[in-house]
Design an enzyme around this catalytic site. Sequence first.
Site, mmCIF file in Angstrom:
data_model
loop_
_atom_site.group_PDB
_atom_site.id
_atom_site.type_symbol
_atom_site.label_atom_id
_atom_site.label_comp_id
_atom_site.label_asym_id
_atom_site.label_seq_id
_atom_site.Cartn_x
_atom_site.Cartn_y
_atom_site.Cartn_z
ATOM 1 N N ASP A 186 0.771 -1.148 0.042
ATOM 2 C CA ASP A 186 0.060 0.023 0.129
ATOM 3 C C ASP A 186 0.939 1.414 -0.198
ATOM 4 O O ASP A 186 2.126 1.162 0.409
ATOM 5 C CB ASP A 186 -0.740 -0.134 1.196
ATOM 6 C CG ASP A 186 -2.006 1.081 1.315
ATOM 7 O OD1 ASP A 186 -3.111 0.728 0.905
ATOM 8 O OD2 ASP A 186 -1.593 2.164 1.459
ATOM 9 N N LYS A 188 0.709 3.615 1.607
ATOM 10 C CA LYS A 188 0.940 4.256 3.114
ATOM 11 C C LYS A 188 2.147 3.596 3.798
ATOM 12 O O LYS A 188 2.806 3.964 4.789
ATOM 13 C CB LYS A 188 -0.310 3.875 3.736
ATOM 14 C CG LYS A 188 -1.250 5.079 3.718
ATOM 15 C CD LYS A 188 -2.322 5.268 4.820
ATOM 16 C CE LYS A 188 -3.243 3.911 4.909
ATOM 17 N NZ LYS A 188 -4.260 3.884 3.988
ATOM 18 N N HIS A 258 -10.905 -4.333 -3.226
ATOM 19 C CA HIS A 258 -9.414 -4.686 -2.725
ATOM 20 C C HIS A 258 -9.534 -5.163 -1.286
ATOM 21 O O HIS A 258 -10.411 -4.806 -0.564
ATOM 22 C CB HIS A 258 -8.744 -3.439 -3.014
ATOM 23 C CG HIS A 258 -9.204 -2.202 -2.414
ATOM 24 N ND1 HIS A 258 -10.159 -1.391 -2.989
ATOM 25 C CD2 HIS A 258 -9.120 -1.565 -0.992
ATOM 26 C CE1 HIS A 258 -10.565 -0.486 -1.983
ATOM 27 N NE2 HIS A 258 -9.658 -0.365 -1.036
ATOM 28 N N VAL A 259 -8.527 -5.593 -0.889
ATOM 29 C CA VAL A 259 -8.543 -6.262 0.603
ATOM 30 C C VAL A 259 -7.112 -5.566 1.169
ATOM 31 O O VAL A 259 -6.110 -5.736 0.462
ATOM 32 C CB VAL A 259 -8.471 -7.547 0.573
ATOM 33 C CG1 VAL A 259 -8.392 -8.325 1.913
ATOM 34 C CG2 VAL A 259 -9.859 -8.389 -0.078
ATOM 35 N N HIS A 260 -7.343 -5.282 2.381
ATOM 36 C CA HIS A 260 -6.127 -4.571 3.151
ATOM 37 C C HIS A 260 -5.593 -5.661 3.904
ATOM 38 O O HIS A 260 -6.242 -6.366 4.743
ATOM 39 C CB HIS A 260 -6.575 -3.676 4.117
ATOM 40 C CG HIS A 260 -7.286 -2.227 3.376
ATOM 41 N ND1 HIS A 260 -6.752 -1.274 3.250
ATOM 42 C CD2 HIS A 260 -8.687 -2.172 2.807
ATOM 43 C CE1 HIS A 260 -7.533 -0.341 2.611
ATOM 44 N NE2 HIS A 260 -8.952 -1.156 2.474
HETATM 45 N N1 GTA Z 1 -0.161 1.127 -3.790
HETATM 46 O O1 GTA Z 1 -1.532 4.902 -5.899
HETATM 47 C C1 GTA Z 1 -1.693 4.228 -5.162
HETATM 48 C C2 GTA Z 1 -2.629 4.163 -4.033
HETATM 49 N N2 GTA Z 1 -3.773 5.000 -3.687
HETATM 50 C C3 GTA Z 1 -4.254 6.365 -4.760
HETATM 51 C C4 GTA Z 1 -4.381 4.701 -2.568
HETATM 52 N N3 GTA Z 1 -3.801 3.496 -2.147
HETATM 53 C C5 GTA Z 1 -2.843 3.242 -2.894
HETATM 54 N N4 GTA Z 1 -1.809 1.989 -3.015
HETATM 55 C C6 GTA Z 1 -0.838 1.994 -4.011
HETATM 56 N N5 GTA Z 1 -0.944 3.004 -5.050
HETATM 57 O O2 GTA Z 1 -5.031 1.727 1.767
HETATM 58 C C7 GTA Z 1 -4.153 2.543 -0.942
HETATM 59 C C8 GTA Z 1 -4.703 3.541 -0.122
HETATM 60 C C9 GTA Z 1 -5.646 2.651 0.776
HETATM 61 C C10 GTA Z 1 -6.340 1.681 -0.265
HETATM 62 C C11 GTA Z 1 -7.647 2.168 -0.784
HETATM 63 O O3 GTA Z 1 -5.360 1.933 -1.397
HETATM 64 O O4 GTA Z 1 -3.670 3.883 1.040
HETATM 65 P P1 GTA Z 1 -9.922 2.268 0.589
HETATM 66 O O5 GTA Z 1 -10.567 2.454 -0.925
HETATM 67 O O6 GTA Z 1 -10.459 1.380 1.630
HETATM 68 O O7 GTA Z 1 -9.898 3.988 0.922
HETATM 69 O O8 GTA Z 1 -8.585 1.630 0.364
HETATM 70 P P2 GTA Z 1 -9.234 4.496 2.238
HETATM 71 O O9 GTA Z 1 -8.969 3.755 3.429
HETATM 72 O O10 GTA Z 1 -10.353 5.741 2.398
HETATM 73 O O11 GTA Z 1 -8.175 5.269 1.663
HETATM 74 P P3 GTA Z 1 -7.012 5.861 2.402
HETATM 75 O O12 GTA Z 1 -6.115 6.810 1.594
HETATM 76 O O13 GTA Z 1 -6.272 4.992 3.350
HETATM 77 O O14 GTA Z 1 -7.708 6.773 3.582
HETATM 78 C C12 GTA Z 1 -8.007 6.448 4.898
HETATM 79 C C13 GTA Z 1 -7.224 7.440 5.922
HETATM 80 O O15 GTA Z 1 -6.137 7.000 6.040
HETATM 81 C C14 GTA Z 1 -7.573 8.912 5.370
HETATM 82 O O16 GTA Z 1 -8.648 9.329 5.890
HETATM 83 C C15 GTA Z 1 -6.424 9.246 6.302
HETATM 84 O O17 GTA Z 1 -6.461 9.763 7.830
HETATM 85 C C16 GTA Z 1 -5.375 8.278 6.429
HETATM 86 N N6 GTA Z 1 -4.237 8.600 5.365
HETATM 87 C C17 GTA Z 1 -4.305 8.459 3.943
HETATM 88 N N7 GTA Z 1 -3.180 8.446 3.519
HETATM 89 C C18 GTA Z 1 -2.235 8.625 4.517
HETATM 90 C C19 GTA Z 1 -0.796 8.903 4.503
HETATM 91 N N8 GTA Z 1 0.022 8.749 3.313
HETATM 92 N N9 GTA Z 1 -0.353 8.746 5.617
HETATM 93 C C20 GTA Z 1 -0.959 8.649 6.691
HETATM 94 N N10 GTA Z 1 -2.110 8.559 6.962
HETATM 95 C C21 GTA Z 1 -2.797 8.647 5.579
#
Ligand code: GTA
Length: 318
Positions: A186, A188, A258-260
Amino acid sequence: MADSENGGAAKRLKTDAENDCGDAGEPVSDSLVSDFEISRILRDCAREKNIFIHGKVKDQDAVVILEKTPIRQDTLSELLKSSQLKLEMKNDVYSTYQLQAPAHLNEIKTTVVCPATEKHVKKYLHQEVFLVEESGEDFRNLTLPYISSQCFSVQWVHNILEKKAEADRIVFEDPDPDTGFVLLPDFKWDQKQLQDLYLIAIVHRKDVKSLRDLTSEHLPLLTNIRRKGEDAIQRQYSVPPSKLRVYLHYQPSYYHLHVHFTSVEYDAPGCRVERAHLLSDVIQNLQADSSHYYKRSLAFPLRADDGLLLKFKEAGKV
Ligand code: GTA
């Protein structure tokens, strides 16, 4: 190199040099952050040691996320030997210092979203959160029409599946069009330590958007992801299934199934009960009732200015 059905890969975390390079081995452009003009702080957290900033890069909206990464055990002795200590205070047997580490041991993980849409900015803005309970009917009448017009682009997902981006980061792939998936870190996770291990499995099928679409027809897909995903992580990182939290988000941000896979020790964003559904529970629920996710109520959090919350309010559901 991706681990495949036929071969194993050695356990390996990324070195600094590997992480310094872009997806296709290109050097990362410094100007993305040096040209960044700060408009406002969207959110910051002293405990998580991160800050989310909204600004502009050459007239384009951008979000920059800065995050201090965990201290790595493998560089600990170098850190202690090669840093300078500045005394802050001393009292009896107690003393505190500023440890000034060499630059390569003192990096800040940086995520850039550019150009960022208004939806990206809202996503990272700290806001009041409300819990919504969505029945199967609410999903079809309120949520589905809303997300069909308002969701984030899944172009980045298609890029991964088509090997146009992050191809060198793939840890495992099962190419089967029905039950196959791509497993990769991911974004992150910087892959430098296992404490915050975080991978995602993205399915090859494009017709399954979220938990709500799942029926017993998808059990072979889900069990395949669980078994082969866990096996690949065990082989690649020596992390056994008992150390993994494997789950789906509802609502997800990106509507392509997708699965985390996260370390069970890591308090990952979005791993709380109101958002995370353990894959093992999902499998059992579908085994017991194929229409479980079609008909049952699901609760999830929505931010105060989320348009979907407005739809639920207008329908008198909140
Ligand atoms: N490898 O380009 C990518 C990519 N993108 C655009 C998203 N993801 C990616 N992975 C790769 N390449 O875990 C990942 C995301 C997420 C998953 C999508 O795909 O990191 P989801 O559809 O359930 O969406 O999962 P989700 O969980 O809302 O997304 P996200 O971005 O994780 O946001 C959840 C919360 O995490 C946010 O509200 C914020 O609080 C926190 N967060 C997001 N990004 C970051 C960060 N970089 N650092 C710290 N906290 C973060």
